[in-house]
Scaffold this active site. Sequence first.
Site, PDB file in Angstrom:
ATOM      1  N   ARG A 121       0.732  -1.070   0.023  1.00  0.00           N
ATOM      2  CA  ARG A 121      -0.153  -0.047  -0.154  1.00  0.00           C
ATOM      3  C   ARG A 121       0.904   1.130   0.170  1.00  0.00           C
ATOM      4  NH1 ARG A 121      -1.763   3.626  -0.780  1.00  0.00           N
ATOM      5  NH2 ARG A 121      -3.453   4.811  -0.199  1.00  0.00           N
ATOM      6  N   THR A 230     -17.070  -7.120   1.526  1.00  0.00           N
ATOM      7  CA  THR A 230     -17.387  -5.717   1.254  1.00  0.00           C
ATOM      8  C   THR A 230     -18.963  -5.761   1.113  1.00  0.00           C
ATOM      9  OG1 THR A 230     -17.296  -3.686   0.023  1.00  0.00           O
ATOM     10  CG2 THR A 230     -16.877  -5.642  -1.004  1.00  0.00           C
ATOM     11  N   SER A 265     -17.154  -3.290  -9.741  1.00  0.00           N
ATOM     12  CA  SER A 265     -15.629  -3.096 -10.312  1.00  0.00           C
ATOM     13  C   SER A 265     -14.816  -4.470 -10.101  1.00  0.00           C
ATOM     14  CB  SER A 265     -15.153  -1.986  -9.199  1.00  0.00           C
ATOM     15  OG  SER A 265     -14.696  -2.672  -8.158  1.00  0.00           O
ATOM     16  N   TYR A 267     -12.208  -4.746  -8.421  1.00  0.00           N
ATOM     17  CA  TYR A 267     -12.198  -4.785  -6.966  1.00  0.00           C
ATOM     18  C   TYR A 267     -13.165  -5.704  -6.228  1.00  0.00           C
ATOM     19  CZ  TYR A 267     -12.658  -3.885  -2.356  1.00  0.00           C
ATOM     20  OH  TYR A 267     -13.058  -4.059  -0.650  1.00  0.00           O
ATOM     21  N   HIS A 268     -14.456  -5.128  -6.326  1.00  0.00           N
ATOM     22  CA  HIS A 268     -15.602  -5.530  -5.685  1.00  0.00           C
ATOM     23  C   HIS A 268     -15.704  -7.241  -5.946  1.00  0.00           C
ATOM     24  CE1 HIS A 268     -16.620  -1.328  -4.821  1.00  0.00           C
ATOM     25  NE2 HIS A 268     -17.046  -1.840  -3.803  1.00  0.00           N
ATOM     26  N   LYS A 271     -13.644  -9.675  -4.346  1.00  0.00           N
ATOM     27  CA  LYS A 271     -14.324 -10.125  -2.961  1.00  0.00           C
ATOM     28  C   LYS A 271     -15.439 -11.140  -3.056  1.00  0.00           C
ATOM     29  CE  LYS A 271     -12.511  -7.072  -0.230  1.00  0.00           C
ATOM     30  NZ  LYS A 271     -11.452  -7.574   0.960  1.00  0.00           N
TER      31      LYS A 271
HETATM   32  P1  NAD Z   1      -5.351  -0.627   3.111  1.00  0.00           P
HETATM   33  O1  NAD Z   1      -5.071  -0.684   1.429  1.00  0.00           O
HETATM   34  O2  NAD Z   1      -5.161   0.388   3.726  1.00  0.00           O
HETATM   35  O3  NAD Z   1      -4.786  -1.905   3.746  1.00  0.00           O
HETATM   36  C1  NAD Z   1      -4.464  -3.151   2.974  1.00  0.00           C
HETATM   37  C2  NAD Z   1      -2.978  -3.486   3.742  1.00  0.00           C
HETATM   38  O4  NAD Z   1      -2.823  -4.876   3.061  1.00  0.00           O
HETATM   39  C3  NAD Z   1      -1.950  -2.870   3.578  1.00  0.00           C
HETATM   40  O5  NAD Z   1      -1.079  -2.411   4.167  1.00  0.00           O
HETATM   41  C4  NAD Z   1      -1.322  -3.612   2.131  1.00  0.00           C
HETATM   42  O6  NAD Z   1       0.214  -3.029   2.209  1.00  0.00           O
HETATM   43  C5  NAD Z   1      -1.621  -4.921   2.745  1.00  0.00           C
HETATM   44  N1  NAD Z   1      -1.511  -5.929   1.405  1.00  0.00           N
HETATM   45  C6  NAD Z   1      -2.093  -5.856   0.302  1.00  0.00           C
HETATM   46  N2  NAD Z   1      -2.040  -7.089  -0.308  1.00  0.00           N
HETATM   47  C7  NAD Z   1      -1.110  -7.914   0.614  1.00  0.00           C
HETATM   48  C8  NAD Z   1      -0.418  -9.005   0.247  1.00  0.00           C
HETATM   49  N3  NAD Z   1      -0.502  -9.648  -0.912  1.00  0.00           N
HETATM   50  N4  NAD Z   1       0.225  -9.531   1.188  1.00  0.00           N
HETATM   51  C9  NAD Z   1       0.528  -9.006   2.461  1.00  0.00           C
HETATM   52  N5  NAD Z   1      -0.052  -7.841   2.536  1.00  0.00           N
HETATM   53  C10 NAD Z   1      -0.816  -7.129   1.635  1.00  0.00           C
HETATM   54  O7  NAD Z   1      -6.711  -0.927   3.131  1.00  0.00           O
HETATM   55  P2  NAD Z   1      -8.025  -0.945   4.364  1.00  0.00           P
HETATM   56  O8  NAD Z   1      -8.913   0.405   4.067  1.00  0.00           O
HETATM   57  O9  NAD Z   1      -7.433  -1.093   5.359  1.00  0.00           O
HETATM   58  O10 NAD Z   1      -8.901  -2.317   4.032  1.00  0.00           O
HETATM   59  C11 NAD Z   1      -8.684  -3.344   4.552  1.00  0.00           C
HETATM   60  C12 NAD Z   1      -9.639  -4.426   4.067  1.00  0.00           C
HETATM   61  O11 NAD Z   1     -10.688  -3.969   4.432  1.00  0.00           O
HETATM   62  C13 NAD Z   1      -9.583  -4.646   2.662  1.00  0.00           C
HETATM   63  O12 NAD Z   1      -9.688  -5.959   2.404  1.00  0.00           O
HETATM   64  C14 NAD Z   1     -10.883  -4.008   2.127  1.00  0.00           C
HETATM   65  O13 NAD Z   1     -11.147  -4.742   0.996  1.00  0.00           O
HETATM   66  C15 NAD Z   1     -11.802  -4.064   3.350  1.00  0.00           C
HETATM   67  N6  NAD Z   1     -12.668  -2.884   3.393  1.00  0.00           N
HETATM   68  C16 NAD Z   1     -12.075  -1.600   3.635  1.00  0.00           C
HETATM   69  C17 NAD Z   1     -13.116  -0.650   3.572  1.00  0.00           C
HETATM   70  C18 NAD Z   1     -12.713   0.930   3.648  1.00  0.00           C
HETATM   71  O14 NAD Z   1     -13.536   1.702   3.615  1.00  0.00           O
HETATM   72  N7  NAD Z   1     -11.411   1.144   3.893  1.00  0.00           N
HETATM   73  C19 NAD Z   1     -14.333  -0.935   3.548  1.00  0.00           C
HETATM   74  C20 NAD Z   1     -14.908  -2.170   3.413  1.00  0.00           C
HETATM   75  C21 NAD Z   1     -14.126  -3.142   3.494  1.00  0.00           C
HETATM   76  N1  USQ Z   2     -18.555   8.958  -4.239  1.00  0.00           N
HETATM   77  C1  USQ Z   2     -18.904  10.063  -4.729  1.00  0.00           C
HETATM   78  N2  USQ Z   2     -17.707  11.314  -4.651  1.00  0.00           N
HETATM   79  C2  USQ Z   2     -16.573  10.847  -4.142  1.00  0.00           C
HETATM   80  C3  USQ Z   2     -16.174   9.507  -3.798  1.00  0.00           C
HETATM   81  C4  USQ Z   2     -16.901   8.538  -3.975  1.00  0.00           C
HETATM   82  O1  USQ Z   2     -19.973  10.446  -5.243  1.00  0.00           O
HETATM   83  O2  USQ Z   2     -15.601  11.685  -4.329  1.00  0.00           O
HETATM   84  C5  USQ Z   2     -19.534   7.962  -4.413  1.00  0.00           C
HETATM   85  C6  USQ Z   2     -18.981   6.663  -5.434  1.00  0.00           C
HETATM   86  O3  USQ Z   2     -19.538   7.002  -6.565  1.00  0.00           O
HETATM   87  C7  USQ Z   2     -19.806   5.678  -4.644  1.00  0.00           C
HETATM   88  C8  USQ Z   2     -20.095   5.921  -3.315  1.00  0.00           C
HETATM   89  O4  USQ Z   2     -19.587   7.426  -3.141  1.00  0.00           O
HETATM   90  O5  USQ Z   2     -21.103   5.486  -5.142  1.00  0.00           O
HETATM   91  C9  USQ Z   2     -18.974   5.283  -2.250  1.00  0.00           C
HETATM   92  O6  USQ Z   2     -17.435   5.278  -2.937  1.00  0.00           O
HETATM   93  P1  USQ Z   2     -16.212   5.193  -2.004  1.00  0.00           P
HETATM   94  O7  USQ Z   2     -15.154   5.475  -3.142  1.00  0.00           O
HETATM   95  O8  USQ Z   2     -16.536   5.917  -0.845  1.00  0.00           O
HETATM   96  O9  USQ Z   2     -16.198   3.768  -1.787  1.00  0.00           O
HETATM   97  P2  USQ Z   2     -15.981   2.308  -2.603  1.00  0.00           P
HETATM   98  O10 USQ Z   2     -15.197   2.621  -3.958  1.00  0.00           O
HETATM   99  O11 USQ Z   2     -17.298   1.713  -2.644  1.00  0.00           O
HETATM  100  O12 USQ Z   2     -15.262   1.798  -1.770  1.00  0.00           O
HETATM  101  C10 USQ Z   2     -14.719   1.765  -0.402  1.00  0.00           C
HETATM  102  C11 USQ Z   2     -13.394   0.893  -0.045  1.00  0.00           C
HETATM  103  C12 USQ Z   2     -13.575  -0.387  -0.424  1.00  0.00           C
HETATM  104  C13 USQ Z   2     -15.007  -1.196   0.439  1.00  0.00           C
HETATM  105  C14 USQ Z   2     -16.144  -0.250   0.101  1.00  0.00           C
HETATM  106  C15 USQ Z   2     -17.319  -0.606   0.771  1.00  0.00           C
HETATM  107  O13 USQ Z   2     -12.524   1.648  -0.834  1.00  0.00           O
HETATM  108  O14 USQ Z   2     -12.459  -0.947  -0.225  1.00  0.00           O
HETATM  109  O15 USQ Z   2     -15.105  -2.440  -0.036  1.00  0.00           O
HETATM  110  O16 USQ Z   2     -15.796   0.988   0.273  1.00  0.00           O
HETATM  111  S1  USQ Z   2     -18.636  -0.990  -0.041  1.00  0.00           S
HETATM  112  O17 USQ Z   2     -18.961   0.486  -0.847  1.00  0.00           O
HETATM  113  O18 USQ Z   2     -19.777  -0.759   0.856  1.00  0.00           O
HETATM  114  O19 USQ Z   2     -18.811  -1.850  -0.939  1.00  0.00           O
END
Ligand code: NAD
Ligand code: USQ
Length: 479
Positions: A121, A230, A265, A267-268, A271
């Site tokens: 990251r 997620t 996406s 990414y999603h 998951k």
């Molecule tokens: P982040 O990117 O800040 O942290 C992820 C960490 O995982 C980083 O430190 C990265 O270096 C490490 N990493 C990635 N790939 C790796 C690998 N192959 N081996 C070892 N380490 C690895 O992300 P976050 O916001 O802390 O999110 C953590 C988890 O929670 C993710 O799985 C994300 O999908 C989920 N999540 C986050 C949010 C959010 O809003 N931040 C919402 C819903 C779900």
């Molecule tokens: N959005 C805006 N303006 C912005 C940023 C986002 O309108 O400046 C909108 C996006 O289009 C989306 C919503 O806000 O409809 C959420 O977007 P986001 O960027 O806050 O979140 P998302 O891309 O969905 O991803 C984040 C985390 C991801 C986690 C996810 C939870 O990065 O790791 O899985 O939130 S969830 O959304 O419930 O899937």
Amino acid sequence: MAHLLSTSCPLNISSSPKNGPNSLKQSLASLPTSLTLRTSFEPFRSLSIHRKNPQRLFSVCATTLQQAETKTGSGSDQSSGEQSRPTRVMVIGGDGYCGWATSLHLSNKNYEVAIVDNLVRRHFDDQLGLDSLTPIASIHDRIRRWRSLTEKDINLYIGDVCDFEFLSEAFTSFKPDAVVHFGEQRSAPYSMIDRSRAVYTQQNNVLGTLNVLFAIKEYGEDCHLVKLGTMGEYGTPNIDIEEGYITITHNGRTDTLPYPKQASSFYHLSKVHDSNNIAFTCKAWGIRATDLNQGVVYGVRTDETAMHEELYNRFDYDGIFGTALNRFCVQAAVGHPLTVYGKGGQTRGYLDIRDTVQCVELAIANPAKRGEFRVFNQFTEQFSVNQLASLVTKAGEKLGIEVQTTSVPNPRVEAEEHYYNAKHTKLIELGLQPHLLSDSLLDSLLNVAVQFKDRVDIKQIMPSVSWRKIGAKPKTVSA
Ligand code: NAD
Ligand code: USQ
């Protein structure tokens, strides 16, 4: 073989001679600060070389702890009646936003914690010219500071969970009772930059999780997997979203089935693939697993990260890693109009980072049964983007900040007006006490944004990644 070192020693990162992390660091260090950065070569090429090459990158384990040391407390296993020992929790992705806060919280609660992270990251930031709003210390300084403040140790394994040899060593040396898996590429926009990022995201996330499942089967069958999924796995169906499963009657027959997934996406979607693999291994091998379908997280401070500036958590506000509410607070602080994408009716579940750490602890303390694939929807409130913009505008007014909103053409492909009603009762039943989005919380979040506003790079605020324009060629990203 990976080396086991004390963090007081300089870390000896082994690397392939041509493309190792040192050459990566040197090339990055030699770049001027403002330029167009060609990103096709890092970190992907080095990561893929890393996986094929036995002399893998980041194959260093560091530990700060004598393994025999025990502590008691709420992290202790009191059930056996024998001398209690702390529950051992491996936090994969423990250097990230959710993982760092969770690692400190669990350590504070006397769990024995090991962080596993390949620090990728931090490389994404280097690669794309991004930075956290809050200054963050290195993982080694973070852990040293934590120990000096609390006398609690956190084990550290620097490595990639896609590297099974490394993961095996971490498992056999730490012997976790629970694994919390945050270690994935978690940005939807990042996964939509170009083909190489899409492939990287799915490879990293799906294969990493598969390796974790194999490691549990091989080295710790009883270990509980707490996996971060997620809410976005479900998409935005026109019916209520249940917690993981839905009971359907079809042609006179009834069954309880996994809730349909409509991720939007690459990414999603990674998951969704993870969830399917976990569900299958629970059935086939009797793995115990909890999938935490988390909503969008906001906030930056937890009790522990607020203890010292070297413990500060990261706070992303840019158009790639920044999430909605965190971004809006920073935008308000620097006088940038709030970037509502499209019509702004996009509704999602949200939660405070203090609730992320609480939910993970609840899941660990109440493990799934052997063979059970348990799904919790992990969020506390739902908001549309327009509602968030209006809340931030009001909070800004109270602080004397005039906040404007702008409608940005939506870079994503998503419903902008839709029904959304997602269940989220299971964690409440386990005892979650939510921190709801109150005026005072928004005030404090805005205050953090104001405190660090000189660190904001305004160029990083507008979205730069389009779902429709994703291409096969590696995309050049402007720093
Ligand atoms: P982040 O990117 O800040 O942290 C992820 C960490 O995982 C980083 O430190 C990265 O270096 C490490 N990493 C990635 N790939 C790796 C690998 N192959 N081996 C070892 N380490 C690895 O992300 P976050 O916001 O802390 O999110 C953590 C988890 O929670 C993710 O799985 C994300 O999908 C989920 N999540 C986050 C949010 C959010 O809003 N931040 C919402 C819903 C779900
Ligand atoms: N959005 C805006 N303006 C912005 C940023 C986002 O309108 O400046 C909108 C996006 O289009 C989306 C919503 O806000 O409809 C959420 O977007 P986001 O960027 O806050 O979140 P998302 O891309 O969905 O991803 C984040 C985390 C991801 C986690 C996810 C939870 O990065 O790791 O899985 O939130 S969830 O959304 O419930 O899937």
